[in-house]
Every structure is written in C-alpha cells, then in structure tokens.
Design an enzyme around this catalytic site. Structure first.
Site, PDB file in Angstrom:
ATOM      1  N   THR A 134      50.347  -9.314 -43.053  1.00 27.40           N
ATOM      2  CA  THR A 134      49.968  -8.885 -44.393  1.00 27.40           C
ATOM      3  C   THR A 134      49.977  -7.361 -44.512  1.00 27.40           C
ATOM      4  O   THR A 134      49.836  -6.660 -43.502  1.00 27.40           O
ATOM      5  CB  THR A 134      48.539  -9.412 -44.694  1.00 27.40           C
ATOM      6  OG1 THR A 134      48.020  -8.747 -45.823  1.00 27.40           O
ATOM      7  CG2 THR A 134      47.582  -9.145 -43.531  1.00 27.40           C
ATOM      8  N   ASP A 135      50.078  -6.880 -45.732  1.00 23.36           N
ATOM      9  CA  ASP A 135      50.002  -5.415 -45.944  1.00 23.36           C
ATOM     10  C   ASP A 135      48.568  -4.905 -45.752  1.00 23.36           C
ATOM     11  O   ASP A 135      48.340  -3.705 -45.634  1.00 23.36           O
ATOM     12  CB  ASP A 135      50.518  -5.032 -47.340  1.00 23.36           C
ATOM     13  CG  ASP A 135      49.756  -5.673 -48.488  1.00 23.36           C
ATOM     14  OD1 ASP A 135      48.854  -6.504 -48.248  1.00 23.36           O
ATOM     15  OD2 ASP A 135      50.064  -5.344 -49.660  1.00 23.36           O
ATOM     16  N   GLU A 136      47.591  -5.844 -45.710  1.00 20.74           N
ATOM     17  CA  GLU A 136      46.188  -5.424 -45.638  1.00 20.74           C
ATOM     18  C   GLU A 136      45.856  -4.735 -44.316  1.00 20.74           C
ATOM     19  O   GLU A 136      44.853  -4.029 -44.221  1.00 20.74           O
ATOM     20  CB  GLU A 136      45.264  -6.623 -45.894  1.00 20.74           C
ATOM     21  CG  GLU A 136      45.571  -7.244 -47.240  1.00 20.74           C
ATOM     22  CD  GLU A 136      44.578  -8.293 -47.728  1.00 20.74           C
ATOM     23  OE1 GLU A 136      43.415  -8.255 -47.323  1.00 20.74           O
ATOM     24  OE2 GLU A 136      44.998  -9.144 -48.532  1.00 20.74           O
ATOM     25  N   TYR A 183      39.202 -10.122 -42.022  1.00 13.28           N
ATOM     26  CA  TYR A 183      40.520 -10.770 -42.137  1.00 13.28           C
ATOM     27  C   TYR A 183      41.620  -9.818 -41.674  1.00 13.28           C
ATOM     28  O   TYR A 183      42.416 -10.149 -40.785  1.00 13.28           O
ATOM     29  CB  TYR A 183      40.778 -11.218 -43.583  1.00 13.28           C
ATOM     30  CG  TYR A 183      42.233 -11.533 -43.880  1.00 13.28           C
ATOM     31  CD1 TYR A 183      42.890 -12.579 -43.232  1.00 13.28           C
ATOM     32  CD2 TYR A 183      42.967 -10.768 -44.797  1.00 13.28           C
ATOM     33  CE1 TYR A 183      44.230 -12.865 -43.495  1.00 13.28           C
ATOM     34  CE2 TYR A 183      44.298 -11.047 -45.070  1.00 13.28           C
ATOM     35  CZ  TYR A 183      44.943 -12.094 -44.414  1.00 13.28           C
ATOM     36  OH  TYR A 183      46.261 -12.361 -44.668  1.00 13.28           O
ATOM     37  N   LYS A 187      44.196  -9.942 -38.424  1.00 12.09           N
ATOM     38  CA  LYS A 187      45.666  -9.959 -38.558  1.00 12.09           C
ATOM     39  C   LYS A 187      46.262  -8.764 -37.797  1.00 12.09           C
ATOM     40  O   LYS A 187      47.293  -8.884 -37.139  1.00 12.09           O
ATOM     41  CB  LYS A 187      46.086  -9.918 -40.035  1.00 12.09           C
ATOM     42  CG  LYS A 187      45.791 -11.176 -40.814  1.00 12.09           C
ATOM     43  CD  LYS A 187      46.537 -12.418 -40.335  1.00 12.09           C
ATOM     44  CE  LYS A 187      48.021 -12.361 -40.604  1.00 12.09           C
ATOM     45  NZ  LYS A 187      48.675 -13.664 -40.270  1.00 12.09           N
TER      46      LYS A 187
HETATM   47  P1  NAD Z   1      46.776 -20.571 -46.409  1.00 15.42           P
HETATM   48  O1  NAD Z   1      45.333 -20.318 -46.126  1.00 15.42           O
HETATM   49  O2  NAD Z   1      47.188 -21.134 -47.719  1.00 15.42           O
HETATM   50  O3  NAD Z   1      47.382 -21.550 -45.293  1.00 15.42           O
HETATM   51  C1  NAD Z   1      47.089 -21.414 -43.932  1.00 15.42           C
HETATM   52  C2  NAD Z   1      47.570 -22.672 -43.217  1.00 15.42           C
HETATM   53  O4  NAD Z   1      47.279 -22.508 -41.817  1.00 15.42           O
HETATM   54  C3  NAD Z   1      46.858 -23.955 -43.670  1.00 15.42           C
HETATM   55  O5  NAD Z   1      47.796 -24.984 -43.842  1.00 15.42           O
HETATM   56  C4  NAD Z   1      45.906 -24.269 -42.527  1.00 15.42           C
HETATM   57  O6  NAD Z   1      45.648 -25.649 -42.369  1.00 15.42           O
HETATM   58  C5  NAD Z   1      46.672 -23.692 -41.332  1.00 15.42           C
HETATM   59  N1  NAD Z   1      45.771 -23.347 -40.224  1.00 15.42           N
HETATM   60  C6  NAD Z   1      44.635 -22.605 -40.285  1.00 15.42           C
HETATM   61  N2  NAD Z   1      44.071 -22.536 -39.071  1.00 15.42           N
HETATM   62  C7  NAD Z   1      44.877 -23.236 -38.223  1.00 15.42           C
HETATM   63  C8  NAD Z   1      44.839 -23.499 -36.825  1.00 15.42           C
HETATM   64  N3  NAD Z   1      43.826 -23.065 -36.051  1.00 15.42           N
HETATM   65  N4  NAD Z   1      45.836 -24.216 -36.281  1.00 15.42           N
HETATM   66  C9  NAD Z   1      46.858 -24.677 -37.049  1.00 15.42           C
HETATM   67  N5  NAD Z   1      46.940 -24.477 -38.370  1.00 15.42           N
HETATM   68  C10 NAD Z   1      45.964 -23.742 -38.947  1.00 15.42           C
HETATM   69  O7  NAD Z   1      47.497 -19.185 -46.114  1.00 15.42           O
HETATM   70  P2  NAD Z   1      48.744 -18.493 -46.853  1.00 15.42           P
HETATM   71  O8  NAD Z   1      48.244 -17.746 -48.015  1.00 15.42           O
HETATM   72  O9  NAD Z   1      49.835 -19.487 -47.010  1.00 15.42           O
HETATM   73  O10 NAD Z   1      49.154 -17.434 -45.739  1.00 15.42           O
HETATM   74  C11 NAD Z   1      50.057 -17.786 -44.700  1.00 15.42           C
HETATM   75  C12 NAD Z   1      50.277 -16.587 -43.805  1.00 15.42           C
HETATM   76  O11 NAD Z   1      50.805 -15.504 -44.562  1.00 15.42           O
HETATM   77  C13 NAD Z   1      48.995 -16.063 -43.154  1.00 15.42           C
HETATM   78  O12 NAD Z   1      49.304 -15.682 -41.833  1.00 15.42           O
HETATM   79  C14 NAD Z   1      48.607 -14.869 -43.998  1.00 15.42           C
HETATM   80  O13 NAD Z   1      47.911 -13.915 -43.233  1.00 15.42           O
HETATM   81  C15 NAD Z   1      49.979 -14.349 -44.407  1.00 15.42           C
HETATM   82  N6  NAD Z   1      50.029 -13.627 -45.706  1.00 15.42           N
HETATM   83  C16 NAD Z   1      49.478 -14.190 -46.828  1.00 15.42           C
HETATM   84  C17 NAD Z   1      49.576 -13.501 -48.036  1.00 15.42           C
HETATM   85  C18 NAD Z   1      49.026 -14.101 -49.312  1.00 15.42           C
HETATM   86  O14 NAD Z   1      49.024 -13.423 -50.348  1.00 15.42           O
HETATM   87  N7  NAD Z   1      48.589 -15.334 -49.341  1.00 15.42           N
HETATM   88  C19 NAD Z   1      50.216 -12.271 -48.089  1.00 15.42           C
HETATM   89  C20 NAD Z   1      50.754 -11.735 -46.924  1.00 15.42           C
HETATM   90  C21 NAD Z   1      50.670 -12.429 -45.725  1.00 15.42           C
HETATM   91  P1  TYD Z   2      42.439 -12.375 -53.443  1.00 13.87           P
HETATM   92  O1  TYD Z   2      43.272 -13.334 -54.220  1.00 13.87           O
HETATM   93  O2  TYD Z   2      41.244 -12.883 -52.708  1.00 13.87           O
HETATM   94  O3  TYD Z   2      43.443 -11.616 -52.434  1.00 13.87           O
HETATM   95  P2  TYD Z   2      43.184 -10.298 -51.505  1.00 13.87           P
HETATM   96  O4  TYD Z   2      41.743 -10.085 -51.342  1.00 13.87           O
HETATM   97  O5  TYD Z   2      43.849 -10.707 -50.223  1.00 13.87           O
HETATM   98  O6  TYD Z   2      43.889  -9.167 -52.195  1.00 13.87           O
HETATM   99  O7  TYD Z   2      41.935 -11.229 -54.411  1.00 13.87           O
HETATM  100  C1  TYD Z   2      42.836 -10.447 -55.193  1.00 13.87           C
HETATM  101  C2  TYD Z   2      42.027  -9.385 -55.900  1.00 13.87           C
HETATM  102  O8  TYD Z   2      41.179 -10.031 -56.868  1.00 13.87           O
HETATM  103  C3  TYD Z   2      41.092  -8.601 -54.974  1.00 13.87           C
HETATM  104  O9  TYD Z   2      41.050  -7.243 -55.409  1.00 13.87           O
HETATM  105  C4  TYD Z   2      39.742  -9.263 -55.190  1.00 13.87           C
HETATM  106  C5  TYD Z   2      39.806  -9.748 -56.640  1.00 13.87           C
HETATM  107  N1  TYD Z   2      39.037 -10.977 -56.928  1.00 13.87           N
HETATM  108  C6  TYD Z   2      38.105 -10.993 -57.979  1.00 13.87           C
HETATM  109  O10 TYD Z   2      37.893  -9.975 -58.681  1.00 13.87           O
HETATM  110  N2  TYD Z   2      37.426 -12.156 -58.222  1.00 13.87           N
HETATM  111  C7  TYD Z   2      37.626 -13.284 -57.470  1.00 13.87           C
HETATM  112  O11 TYD Z   2      36.951 -14.316 -57.725  1.00 13.87           O
HETATM  113  C8  TYD Z   2      38.593 -13.254 -56.418  1.00 13.87           C
HETATM  114  C9  TYD Z   2      38.844 -14.464 -55.565  1.00 13.87           C
HETATM  115  C10 TYD Z   2      39.281 -12.073 -56.181  1.00 13.87           C
END
Ligand code: NAD
Ligand code: TYD
Length: 377
Positions: A134-136, A183, A187
């Site tokens: 992630t970019d975080e 988080y 990562k």
């Molecule tokens: P998500 O929470 O929707 O899905 C995570 C999946 O991982 C789920 O299916 C869960 O069952 C599985 N999982 C969790 N713990 C596990 C374990 N111990 N063993 C096996 N499986 C396990 O997450 P997402 O939003 O789809 O993110 C996927 C990846 O992309 C993550 O690594 C996250 O850090 C990265 N990412 C997410 C975002 C975003 O905006 N959602 C952005 C950048 C990077």
């Molecule tokens: P989120 O979807 O949790 O992603 P991330 O924290 O990884 O960026 O949140 C996106 C933005 O929205 C973040 O600045 C937090 C804000 N947010 C709210 O203001 N209210 C909410 O209920 C949630 C879940 C997020």
C-alpha cells in the site's frame, strides 16, 4: 509460469485479480488461497468458481507446513500475495492480529517458497514472488499551498501529464518509509522482509504500493461501500475530523490490470507505485456518493446530505496520500482505464444492484457460504 497461488483471493482486490487471471489465462492453474476471515467471501467469485483452471484452498498464510506442502503438491511457480488484515481502524484496536498475519504470514510464505524453489534443479528460474502493498507505508504528505493558490491546483506529474493535487509532494518509489498506523507499520515490515529475501537469497521478488481502491465487492467497513450502505438505509455517515483528509483513489479493476502487467512484465527486485493521479478530499467524495445514490434511488437532490455526521477524528489520521505512478506508466505502459466520475457511478450502481450481497456481508450470513458450498465435497 503455470501454477499460480493468489493469496487473499476471496477478499476485495484479490477477487478481482483471481477473476482476471482465471478468465484471461485458461492455460494457468489458479489457486485461490484464503483463510476466509470476516473479509473473505467466496460469493465474490461465484461467476468463476466452476472454471477448470480455478481451485480454492482454505488456508492460513501463517501455516508454514501446510503452505510448504501446497508448494510441492501443486508445483507452484508464482505467488501473488494479497492476503492481509487491511483496515486501519481495526489495526488501531487490535495491532497483534495485523503483526501476525501481515508480518509473520508473509514471512511464512517467503520461507516456504524459498525452501521449495531452492530444492528444484532450475531453482528460482521462471519463478516469482509478487507482494501487494500500500502507499500508506510512505506515511503522510502535507497539504501545501504553493504560491498562495488554494488547493486543489493543477500540477504536472513527472510523466508530463497535468492533474489536480492538494500538495506539491508525492510518494515516489524512492520515498523513505514512514508508516504511522499499526496497519501501515505491519505492511512496511512485510515489504522489508520481501526485499530482504531478494537481497539475501536472490528470490525473484517484486513489490507494488497502491493507493486507495474502490469498486465492487469491497467490505462495507471502508469509506465508500460503508457510506453507500448507510445512505441506502438512511443511517448517519460518520465523517472523521473535518473530512479534509485527502486520498488518491483507483478503480479496483485498474489495480488488477496493473497487477497482471507487473506480474508478467515487471522487473525482478523492482518496486512500482500504482495510482491514478486522482486526489479527493473525503468530504467531496462523500457528497459525490450521496448525490449519486440519491439520483439512482430516485430521491430528491440533496435529500441525504443531512446524514453527514462529523465524529471524533481517527487516531493518527494521515492527512494526505498521493502516488506518483509515472514509472509504471512509462516503463510498462499501464494506465487507469476509468475516470473517477465513471468509476464512482459504476460502483454505486453495483452496490445498489447487489443489495443481497450487501445484506449478506452486513449480517454475517456470507460466512456460512463456504460451509454450504463445500458440504459433502
Ligand atoms: P480485504 O480485507 O478485502 O481482503 C483480505 C483477504 O485476505 C480476505 O479474503 C481474507 O480472508 C484474507 N486473509 C486475511 N488474513 C488471512 C490469513 N491469515 N491467511 C489467509 N488469508 C487471509 O483486503 P483488500 O482491500 O482486498 O486488500 C488486499 C491487499 O491489497 C492487502 O495486502 C492490502 O494491504 C493491499 N492494498 C489494499 C488497498 C485498498 O485500498 N483496499 C490499497 C493498496 C493495497
Ligand atoms: P478507509 O476506507 O478506511 O481507507 P484508508 O484509511 O486506508 O485510507 O478510509 C478512507 C478515508 O475515509 C480515511 O481518511 C478515513 C475516512 N473515513 C471516515 O471519515 N469515516 C469512516 O467511517 C471511514 C471508514 C473512513
């Protein structure tokens, strides 16, 4: 590469990656490895679950022995690693689970892959360990006001393209890691382990860091699906702080396309940033989502603006994320396919058209889907 494990394939982004690979590469065997935590839902993959090149394995990525066995049994050539705990608010309440899954789980996969690949005559030849991050991990950027101009202002990316931004600085592949939340710290740690396995053992690794994703199948604890669902039920929309935080948003299918491009054409040991040059303040996104839901549900314009409820800010809330994805665009020719306005319209429409999915995940019913589906097999 032929036999590929995608971890976290039942989650939000993972399900889009599994779908793309299963449909696009019938010659590959795609194994979706997922523990099915609260975030994993096999209903996300109903449309491809019977394809001959797809298999689901329920496994915890921390289970070293089981994964090492799977590597041998399935002769795994490639790993696309998405499984993680992914929600910042949960990490603030329960950091241990994040360290366990994101750090120890990633290390467990790396070590099992190393042992198996090093036992083969060809060793790492034709193998790949691709870690999705992630970019975080880069921390937070400032909102700057260059030359007294009120942000957002037009700026030029290093790709030469113009776009709107809320600050002068961006996250580059060379930006120093500076994670703030449990988080992002977990990562960041996993990213370091992946790179260490390349630098120490020569494992063919790649890491990518992507901005916030949005689109179908996202668990409604994250901003956009949570708010769509709340607007649907006319429930309050909890806006953290003043709603001024900025995130860079990318349509999830564009992330999956980038993962495909990088898995096949990315250079080993490289890092690629993935993002859409698409910065939005939370409050502006929220107003756009309200307007879109109201229009699609036939409610009067502005009917649900009163649901906006300012609440206590998230602890350590990062001010701004902004990715510079010029390297990926220039070196591998990837570009986002959707403008945000189009993407958000598609996304809201998808959730409203899939109310059953939303109701299942908010009630927890989906967690029996696996048990029912696999009963007797
Ligand atoms: P998500 O929470 O929707 O899905 C995570 C999946 O991982 C789920 O299916 C869960 O069952 C599985 N999982 C969790 N713990 C596990 C374990 N111990 N063993 C096996 N499986 C396990 O997450 P997402 O939003 O789809 O993110 C996927 C990846 O992309 C993550 O690594 C996250 O850090 C990265 N990412 C997410 C975002 C975003 O905006 N959602 C952005 C950048 C990077
Ligand atoms: P989120 O979807 O949790 O992603 P991330 O924290 O990884 O960026 O949140 C996106 C933005 O929205 C973040 O600045 C937090 C804000 N947010 C709210 O203001 N209210 C909410 O209920 C949630 C879940 C997020």
């Amino acid at each position: 590469m032929k036999n590929i494990v995608i971890t976290g394939g039942a989650g939000f982004i993972g399900s889009h990656v599994v779908r793309l690979f299963v449909n696009k590469y019938p010659e590959y065997n795609i194994i979706n490895l997922d523990k099915l935590t609260y975030a994993g839902n096999l209903a996300n993959l109903k449309d491809i679950e019977d394809k001959p090149n797809y298999k689901f394995v329920r496994m915890d990525i921390c289970d070293f022995d089981a994964f090492y066995q799977l590597m041998q049994d399935e002769k795994i050539d490639g790993i696309i690693h998405l499984a993680a705990e992914s929600h910042v608010d949960r990490s603030i309440k329960d950091p241990f689970t994040f360290a366990r899954t994101n750090v120890m789980g990633t290390l467990s996969l790396l070590q099992a892959a190393k042992l198996y690949w090093e036992s083969l005559p060809e060793k790492y030849e034709g193998k790949r360990f691709y870690h999705i991050s992630t970019d975080e991990v880069y921390g937070a950027l400032e909102m700057t006001d260059p030359d007294g101009i009120e942000p957002p202002f037009t700026t030029k990316a290093s790709s030469g393209k113009h776009h709107l931004a809320y600050g002068k600085d961006f996250f580059y592949e060379t930006t120093k890691y500076n994670p703030h939340s449990p988080y992002s710290a977990s990562k960041a740690s996993s990213d370091h382990f992946v790179r260490a396995f390349h630098d120490t053992y020569g494992m063919p690794t790649i890491v990518t860091n992507c901005s916030n994703n949005y689109g179908p199948y996202q668990f409604p604890e994250k901003l956009i699906p949570l708010f769509i669902n709340n607007i649907r039920h006319r429930k309050p929309l909890p806006v953290y702080g003043k709603g001024e935080n900025v995130r860079d948003w990318l349509y999830v299918v564009d992330h999956a396309r980038a993962i495909d491009t990088i898995f096949h054409n990315g250079k080993v040991a490289e890092t690629y940033n993935i993002g859409g040059f698409n910065e939005w303040k939370n409050i502006d996104i929220i107003k756009t989502v309200i307007a879109t839901v109201d229009r699609l549900l036939g409610r009067p314009e502005g009917a649900d603006l009163d649901l906006i409820t300012y609440v206590t800010d998230r602890l350590g809330h990062d001010a701004r994320y902004a990715i510079d994805s010029t390297k990926l665009q220039k070196e591998l020719g990837w570009e986002p396919s959707l403008q945000f306005e189009e993407g958000i319209e598609k996304t809201v429409k998808w959730y409203l058209d899939n109310e059953e999915w939303l109701d299942n995940v908010t009630s927890g019913d989906y967690q029996s889907y696996y048990e029912n589906m696999y009963k007797g097999r």
